[in-house]
Every structure is written in structure tokens, then in C-alpha cells.
Design an enzyme around this catalytic site. Structure first.
Site, short mmCIF file in Angstrom:
data_model
loop_
_atom_site.label_atom_id
_atom_site.label_comp_id
_atom_site.label_asym_id
_atom_site.label_seq_id
_atom_site.Cartn_x
_atom_site.Cartn_y
_atom_site.Cartn_z
N ASP A 169 78.95 -12.77 75.70
CA ASP A 169 78.87 -11.50 76.44
C ASP A 169 77.49 -10.86 76.34
O ASP A 169 76.67 -11.22 75.49
CB ASP A 169 79.93 -10.54 75.94
CG ASP A 169 79.77 -10.20 74.46
OD1 ASP A 169 79.46 -11.11 73.68
OD2 ASP A 169 79.95 -9.02 74.08
N GLU A 171 81.17 -9.98 71.47
CA GLU A 171 80.39 -9.58 70.29
C GLU A 171 79.92 -8.14 70.40
O GLU A 171 79.97 -7.38 69.43
CB GLU A 171 79.20 -10.53 70.12
CG GLU A 171 78.43 -10.34 68.82
CD GLU A 171 77.27 -9.36 68.91
OE1 GLU A 171 76.69 -9.04 67.87
OE2 GLU A 171 76.96 -8.91 70.04
#
Length: 489
Positions: free
Chosen positions: A82, A149
Site C-alpha cells: 500500500d 502498512e
């Protein structure tokens, strides 16, 4: 693989830029990584590599050793899928639907009005480039690509024992070439919620939306010590202590979008007596000049504007308004303490990342970071006390451990020596105030030996994010070099 960004595809090293261009073409903000994850899985299958997903959605890919390297220790390469979604106010971009518009700007690659996603897209691209390679010597490789994350480390929290066989992990999520990280801060999210009473005004009031914008923002770990303004704090300061603070009636206040990004913009809807509108504008101009004077070395584009809106006379009571602004003013923000053990490194910090108004409730989201548990607990205590004084509730969640430095790390010493042999000087061995996933990996894999390194990325978590082209080449050279130096099993 498709080729959506021709200028990036001319850069060296081509393997990384090819995959990074592909990554940019897939929208992948936190919690919306699935399309990119599926694309990566399809790529791995096309290369006849072993690929699986764990229970939370992390992608694990395994590649056999190249000829002659079969006796080397297994190495895990790790990145997160991400990216942080941040954009300028005048940029029309939907992070869930639109690709990142990356382009070359001199010695750097950046994006048009949005975060670039070099954090951690360059690291992810390097992992895929190693998987794709046929001419880079390496032992057995495992690639771990974690999800979510940036918004809570969901993938790292959910990683279970048994998926990885590696005893060495190379994290690719650092942001300064020439520095090797052997430790990082832990953190915890704090949510303060305050109920507010409302009342209806009578009289000749007009409604305005105040907007404090133009701040640089940035990463709440990497940039927290740089003196950048926090839009939430600055707007609350004006409303609480400005010369018209007794006349302005607060309808709502909001600012920031992520708890781990320094807020660049904040907004307040207010009602004010019609005869004081000109005085309001004068007060705003004076305040903007004052803040520019205070922060001008760092913040050079502060904008403070007021736009008239349709009248609304449903405002917070004076008591509630006073409590909200006092709470925001009293909440600590920025560096709490520098480390005594590691010169120049922040030990403990707090970022007031998001403020929102929903009906009759104000919520303030903060992220506490600290290299030591007691430092984090100290700030938790500060916030708890402030919440108690304000009559607000507070909840802490998503606590994650720091990554304790290990000066005796074997892979650290191997990397340091390889780096010195390559460049003629030693890299800096560092501990970073940002939160890396390595501390969480130690839970299911306590014996894993880890380091983190990467290219130079400036202003992550902000639309100014950019990655230095030269440093990407150096990072790639280091990654290939350390794979060639992995010791025998």
C-alpha cells in the site's frame, strides 16, 4: 508488463523503473491494494514461482537459487503493497480509481499533485525485479509483500509463523541512501472523543468556512523534527486566542486525513456577527503574517482564507466550544524528547493527525511514536490526563513494538563491509523514528536477522514526495551486492 510511463522507462536501472511504472498504474492506497496484489500474483504464476497468501492477505512468493548459489542461506525480501494517499487541494485525483501520474523532474521522480508511492513502491519494484531476473546471482529467495502498512500495519500484525523459512530479512522501506537501519520506533494510535452541546443563534450572523492551507505536511516520523506546521494546531490557536475569539461561534472543525501524516490543511465552519466580517478578515491576515514569520524558514506558502457559506445558526455552545479549542491547544504535538543514546534521533513524538466533527462529537486522532516503551507510556499518560480534564473519552489501539537494535547482527556487518568495499566508505548505521514492520516480524520469527535500507525519498506522506534517481541505482547495486554476499547455510 504494460508500459504506461515512457519517461520513467528510460531511467536506469531499468528493471526497477519498469516495475515501479507498473505499480503506479494500479491504484493502491491502504485498504485498497487488492487489484495490485492480484496483478503481482498473476506475474509470479507467469514465472512459475511458488506464490501464496496468508490469512490476512499478505503475498508470499518463493524463488529457487540461481545455479551455484543453492547452498546459501534463505533470504526474505520485504516491502509493503500500500501507499499513503495525499493530494493537494486543487488536484483532482481519486486514489481508489486513478493511477499515480509519476514523471521525471530533473534528478528526481515525483507525481502530479499527489503522493508518489515511492514509499514503498521502489522497494516493492526491486523485489519483483529480483524475482523476474535471470542474471542476478542469489540464493533461495522469499518475497514478503505486506498489506495495509500505512494505515495500521495489518499485514505485519497478522503474519504467522510457518510461511517463511528465511533467517535473514532485508526490509526495503528506508528512505535515505547511505544509511542502514537496525532499529525503529514503536507506536500506538490514540483517539480522543468529546461530546459537544449545540444551540441555535439569534441575531444577524453570517457563516464562513475558514481554510488554513499551504503547509508542507510530511511523514509524522521522518519529518516530525523539522519544525513543519500542524494545520490542526495552528487553526485551533487562532480560534482560541485570536482577537475575535469571543465573537466567533464554532459550527465544526476538521483537518488532516491520516494519523501518520503531518496535517497540511485544516477547516472550521463558523458563525460571526455580520458587522465583524471585516474585522475577521483583518485578524486572519495578521495571524497568517504572524505564523509565516514564526515558521517562514520551513513553511513558505501558508494560506488562510474565508469563504461565505449558506447560513447555519446551529453552533456549539460557548462552553463546548471553549473545551474543544482548549483540548486541541493543550494536546502535545511534535517532538517530545530526543534520544540520549542515539545523537540526532527523536526518541518520542506525537502527531495530532486528524480532527473531525460528526454531529455532536469531536474526534482527535493522534499517533504516538517512541523508541522506548516508557516514552510511549508517558505520552499516553499525558493524553489521558488532558482528556480527563476536558471530559473526553480516550482509547488507545494498534500498539506495535519497536525494533530493538542488535549491534551484533551478522547481516548488518556483512552489508556494512560490502558497502565499504563498493564505495570506499562505511554507511551510517541508524535507528529510525518511523515505524518499520520489522519489530512485528520478530513476534512470529524471533530468530530472524534483519536490516532495512533503501533509496533517498524526500517528503513521504505528502504531495511533495519524490525519489532521487541516482540513489535508486545505488540501492539496486546494494541489493544485488548483498544477495551475492549472503553466507552459506
Amino acid at each position: 508488463m504494460s508500459q504506461p510511463y515512457k519517461d520513467l522507462l528510460q531511467l536506469e536501472p531499468k528493471p526497477i523503473w519498469r516495475f515501479f511504472s507498473e505499480i503506479c498504474s494500479f491504484p493502491h492506497p491502504s485498504k485498497h491494494e487488492e487489484a495490485l496484489a492480484q496483478h503481482i500474483i498473476a506475474f509470479a504464476k507467469s514465472k512459475n514461482l511458488f506464490v501464496t497468501r496468508d490469512s490476512v492477505g499478505n503475498v508470499i512468493i518463493k524463488k529457487p537459487a540461481t545455479v551455484g548459489m543453492e547452498d546459501r542461506q534463505i533470504v526474505a525480501l520485504q516491502a509493503h503493497i500500500d501507499m499513503v494517499p495525499q493530494k493537494n487541494d486543487d488536484t483532482n485525483h481519486d486514489f481508489v480509481k486513478d493511477p499515480i501520474k509519476a514523471y521525471v523532474d530533473g534528478d528526481w521522480v515525483t507525481a502530479q499533485g499527489t503522493t508518489l508511492g515511492a514509499d514503498n513502491g521502489i522497494g516493492m519494484a526491486s523485489c519483483l525485479a529480483i524475482l523476474d531476473s535471470s542474471d542476478i546471482p542469489h540464493g533461495p529467495i522469499e518475497v514478503l509483500l505486506t498489506i495495509d502498512e500505512e494505515a495500521g500495519m495489518t499485514g505485519a500484525f497478522g503474519l504467522e509463523a510457518g510461511y517463511l523459512d528465511a533467517k535473514i530479512l532485508l526490509n526495503t522501506d528506508s528512505e535515505q541512501e547511505g544509511e542502514i537501519y537496525m532499529g525503529c520506533a514503536g507506536g500506538v494510535d490514540a483517539s480522543l472523543k468529546l461530546s459537544v452541546e449545540r444551540e441555535t443563534l439569534s441575531g444577524n450572523y453570517v457563516t464562513y468556512k475558514l481554510a488554513l492551507k499551504g503547509l508542507r505536511g510530511g511523514h509524522s516520523g521522518v519529518d516530525i523534527h523539522t519544525g513543519r506546521g500542524n494545520a490542526n494546531k495552528l487553526l485551533a490557536r487562532f480560534l482560541a486566542h485570536g482577537q475575535l475569539s469571543q465573537a466567533v461561534r464554532l459550527v465544526s472543525i476538521s483537518g488532516g486525513t491520516l494519523r501518520n501524516a503531518i496535517p497540511r490543511e485544516a477547516y472550521a465552519t463558523i458563525a460571526i456577527p455580520a458587522e465583524l466580517v471585516e474585522s475577521l478578515r483583518e485578524a486572519m491576515d495578521k495571524y497568517a503574517a504572524l505564523v509565516t514569520q514564526e515558521l517562514g524558514a520551513v513553511e513558505k506558502n501558508i494560506q488562510f482564507t474565508a469563504i461565505e457559506e449558506s447560513a447555519t445558526l446551529d453552533v456549539m455552545s460557548l462552553a463546548s466550544q471553549s473545551t474543544v479549542l482548549a483540548l486541541m491547544n493543550a494536546c502535545p504535538n511534535g517532538v517530545v524528547r530526543m534520544s540520549d543514546d542515539i545523537k540526532g534521533v527523536v526518541e518520542t513524538s506525537l502527531n495530532m493527525g486528524v480532527v473531525s466533527t460528526t454531529g455532536s462529537q469531536i474526534e482527535i486522532l493522534c499517533l504516538i511514536r517512541s523508541l522506548i516503551d516508557s516514552g510511549r507510556q508517558d505520552v499516553e499518560g499525558m493524553l489521558t490526563s488532558i482528556a480527563s480534564l476536558a471530559g473526553a473519552s480516550i482509547q488507545f489501539s494498534g500498539a506495535y513494538p519497536g525494533w530493538k537494535p542488535d549491534p551484533e547482527s551478522k547481516i548488518l556487518h556483512i552489508f556494512r563491509d560490502m558497502y565499504e568495499q563498493t564505495y570506499g566508505y562505511k554507511p551510517h548505521i541508524m535507528v529510525i523514528h518511523a515505524g518499520l514492520e520489522c519489530g512485528l516480524f520478530k513476534e512470529p520469527y524471533p530468530e530472524m536477522d534483519m536490516i532495512s535500507f533503501g533509496p533517498t525519498i524526500k517528503f513521504p506522506h505528502s504531495p511533495e514526495e519524490k525519489v532521487e534517481i541516482k540513489s535508486v541505482g545505488q540501492y539496486w547495486q546494494q541489493l544485488c551486492g548483498i544477495l551475492a554476499h549472503i553466507p552459506k547455510a
